[in-house]
Design an enzyme around this catalytic site. Structure first.
Site, PDB file in Angstrom:
ATOM      1  N   LYS A  97       2.380   6.053   6.091  1.00  0.00           N
ATOM      2  CA  LYS A  97       3.680   6.383   5.507  1.00  0.00           C
ATOM      3  C   LYS A  97       4.116   7.794   5.908  1.00  0.00           C
ATOM      4  O   LYS A  97       5.301   8.034   6.151  1.00  0.00           O
ATOM      5  CB  LYS A  97       3.613   6.229   3.987  1.00  0.00           C
ATOM      6  CG  LYS A  97       3.487   4.774   3.549  1.00  0.00           C
ATOM      7  CD  LYS A  97       3.531   4.606   2.038  1.00  0.00           C
ATOM      8  CE  LYS A  97       3.493   3.123   1.664  1.00  0.00           C
ATOM      9  NZ  LYS A  97       3.545   2.911   0.207  1.00  0.00           N
TER      10      LYS A  97
ATOM     11  N   GLU B 131       3.625  -5.049  -5.176  1.00  0.00           N
ATOM     12  CA  GLU B 131       2.635  -5.132  -6.244  1.00  0.00           C
ATOM     13  C   GLU B 131       2.768  -6.443  -7.020  1.00  0.00           C
ATOM     14  O   GLU B 131       1.766  -7.048  -7.413  1.00  0.00           O
ATOM     15  CB  GLU B 131       2.774  -3.927  -7.178  1.00  0.00           C
ATOM     16  CG  GLU B 131       2.363  -2.614  -6.534  1.00  0.00           C
ATOM     17  CD  GLU B 131       2.521  -1.430  -7.460  1.00  0.00           C
ATOM     18  OE1 GLU B 131       2.623  -1.650  -8.690  1.00  0.00           O
ATOM     19  OE2 GLU B 131       2.543  -0.286  -6.976  1.00  0.00           O
TER      20      GLU B 131
ATOM     21  N   ARG C 239     -11.691  -0.800  -0.704  1.00  0.00           N
ATOM     22  CA  ARG C 239     -10.303  -1.169  -0.985  1.00  0.00           C
ATOM     23  C   ARG C 239      -9.511   0.029  -1.495  1.00  0.00           C
ATOM     24  O   ARG C 239      -8.389   0.295  -1.049  1.00  0.00           O
ATOM     25  CB  ARG C 239     -10.297  -2.297  -2.022  1.00  0.00           C
ATOM     26  CG  ARG C 239      -8.984  -3.089  -2.080  1.00  0.00           C
ATOM     27  CD  ARG C 239      -7.926  -2.362  -2.861  1.00  0.00           C
ATOM     28  NE  ARG C 239      -6.687  -3.146  -2.901  1.00  0.00           N
ATOM     29  CZ  ARG C 239      -5.496  -2.609  -3.077  1.00  0.00           C
ATOM     30  NH1 ARG C 239      -5.362  -1.297  -3.204  1.00  0.00           N
ATOM     31  NH2 ARG C 239      -4.416  -3.373  -3.121  1.00  0.00           N
TER      32      ARG C 239
ATOM     33  N   THR D  41      -6.050   3.524  -6.179  1.00  0.00           N
ATOM     34  CA  THR D  41      -5.603   3.579  -4.787  1.00  0.00           C
ATOM     35  C   THR D  41      -4.464   4.580  -4.631  1.00  0.00           C
ATOM     36  O   THR D  41      -4.428   5.368  -3.669  1.00  0.00           O
ATOM     37  CB  THR D  41      -5.144   2.184  -4.311  1.00  0.00           C
ATOM     38  OG1 THR D  41      -6.197   1.243  -4.494  1.00  0.00           O
ATOM     39  CG2 THR D  41      -4.751   2.212  -2.844  1.00  0.00           C
TER      40      THR D  41
ATOM     41  N   ARG E 149      -1.794  -4.093   5.311  1.00  0.00           N
ATOM     42  CA  ARG E 149      -1.575  -5.061   4.228  1.00  0.00           C
ATOM     43  C   ARG E 149      -2.429  -6.310   4.442  1.00  0.00           C
ATOM     44  O   ARG E 149      -2.987  -6.863   3.481  1.00  0.00           O
ATOM     45  CB  ARG E 149      -0.093  -5.418   4.144  1.00  0.00           C
ATOM     46  CG  ARG E 149       0.784  -4.281   3.623  1.00  0.00           C
ATOM     47  CD  ARG E 149       2.169  -4.764   3.240  1.00  0.00           C
ATOM     48  NE  ARG E 149       3.013  -3.636   2.818  1.00  0.00           N
ATOM     49  CZ  ARG E 149       3.939  -3.077   3.583  1.00  0.00           C
ATOM     50  NH1 ARG E 149       4.157  -3.535   4.794  1.00  0.00           N
ATOM     51  NH2 ARG E 149       4.652  -2.070   3.137  1.00  0.00           N
TER      52      ARG E 149
ATOM     53  N   GLU F 174      -4.060   8.064  -2.400  1.00  0.00           N
ATOM     54  CA  GLU F 174      -2.912   8.350  -1.544  1.00  0.00           C
ATOM     55  C   GLU F 174      -2.311   9.717  -1.867  1.00  0.00           C
ATOM     56  O   GLU F 174      -2.012  10.517  -0.964  1.00  0.00           O
ATOM     57  CB  GLU F 174      -1.852   7.260  -1.694  1.00  0.00           C
ATOM     58  CG  GLU F 174      -2.271   5.894  -1.161  1.00  0.00           C
ATOM     59  CD  GLU F 174      -1.174   4.864  -1.294  1.00  0.00           C
ATOM     60  OE1 GLU F 174      -0.022   5.175  -0.935  1.00  0.00           O
ATOM     61  OE2 GLU F 174      -1.453   3.745  -1.771  1.00  0.00           O
TER      62      GLU F 174
ATOM     63  N   ASN G 216       5.674   0.404  -4.315  1.00  0.00           N
ATOM     64  CA  ASN G 216       6.528  -0.716  -3.925  1.00  0.00           C
ATOM     65  C   ASN G 216       6.310  -1.822  -4.952  1.00  0.00           C
ATOM     66  O   ASN G 216       5.361  -2.598  -4.853  1.00  0.00           O
ATOM     67  CB  ASN G 216       6.189  -1.195  -2.515  1.00  0.00           C
ATOM     68  CG  ASN G 216       7.176  -2.215  -1.987  1.00  0.00           C
ATOM     69  OD1 ASN G 216       7.698  -3.037  -2.736  1.00  0.00           O
ATOM     70  ND2 ASN G 216       7.441  -2.179  -0.688  1.00  0.00           N
TER      71      ASN G 216
END
Length: 257
Positions: free
Chosen positions: A168, A198, A157, A242, A16, A246, A194
């Site tokens: 995770k 965000e 990014r 993003t 983060r 994932e 989350n």
């Protein structure tokens, strides 16, 4: 973040922090791009006004490919956080290779959304951040140069989602393994989302755009980037891409178990 120390790389707090630092990089690259018009000729394939010998594509593609070929010789794409736009053109490094410990799954390089990122950047982001819609032939080289920097920053990014996904997965193997086996895309999507985080991102972007986006000494108050556009870019483009990285990464994660 030290990619030679796997324990630090998969720490969600470190991830983060790295994503927050990337915000500054992306914002300042956007500000540099805001000094120029859209320059659509830079993105046209095989434009007769720009002769590119033995190359099929746009002026930006040619410049980006040349840049990546040079950077690959400097070891850029050995780093696990770098994803090339032209992987088939990557050259052997001149510098000695660095043997990074394996943190991501072996198929990680195959998760490459750069073509989609480039399309989104050209068609949706540049109209928002450019000074005006039009050409500036004397600045084609400058535009292509800053476009490359913008694209590379966005790519890093967005593809950092691989590290988020791996962290995770490691934190709850049983839960993620079950969803992967069931190909439960909705479940995976909910688990990686989350909303509170965000929302904080959007709030932070607004503050940064307010502070960075205007020269306080400029009495006319010309704004180089607006909070609304920056939030729109992240909310509608950067974060969804993003998450796509994932999900694509997680759906194959059990191949390595």
């Amino acid at each position: 973040m030290d990619f030679l120390k796997p324990g630090t790389v998969l720490d969600l707090g470190n991830i983060r922090d790295e994503l927050v630092r990337m915000e500054d990089t992306i914002i300042f690259k956007f500000i540099e791009r805001s000094h120029f018009p859209t320059c659509p000729t830079v993105y046209k394939e095989n434009d007769p006004n720009l002769q590119l010998p033995d190359f099929h594509g746009s002026f930006l593609d040619w410049a980006l490919m040349q840049s990546e070929m040079t950077h690959s010789q400097l070891r850029r794409f050995e780093s696990p956080d770098q994803t090339p736009f032209f992987p088939s053109k990557i050259l052997k490094p001149i510098l000695p290779s660095i043997q990074y410990p394996r943190v991501l799954a072996s198929y990680s390089p195959e998760i490459n959304l750069n073509q989609e990122i480039k399309d989104v950047y050209i068609n949706q982001i540049t109209p928002l951040i450019s000074r005006f819609d039009g050409e500036s032939w004397e600045n084609f080289g400058s535009v292509a140069t800053i476009d490359i920097e913008c694209l590379q920053s966005l790519s890093r990014r967005i593809h950092f989602g691989k590290f988020v996904a791996e962290a995770k997965f490691q934190a709850d193997r049983a839960l993620y393994s079950k969803m992967i086996l069931e190909q439960d895309i909705d479940g995976l999507y909910q688990s990686i989302t989350n909303s509170a985080v965000e929302e904080k991102i959007m709030e932070r972007l607004c503050v940064k755009a307010e502070v960075y986006g205007v020269d306080p000494t400029n009495k006319e108050g010309y704004r180089k980037i607006t909070p609304a556009y920056l939030v729109k870019i992240y909310k509608e483009l950067v974060i969804p891409l993003t998450k796509k990285v994932e999900i694509d990464y997680l759906l194959r994660r059990l191949e390595c178990e």
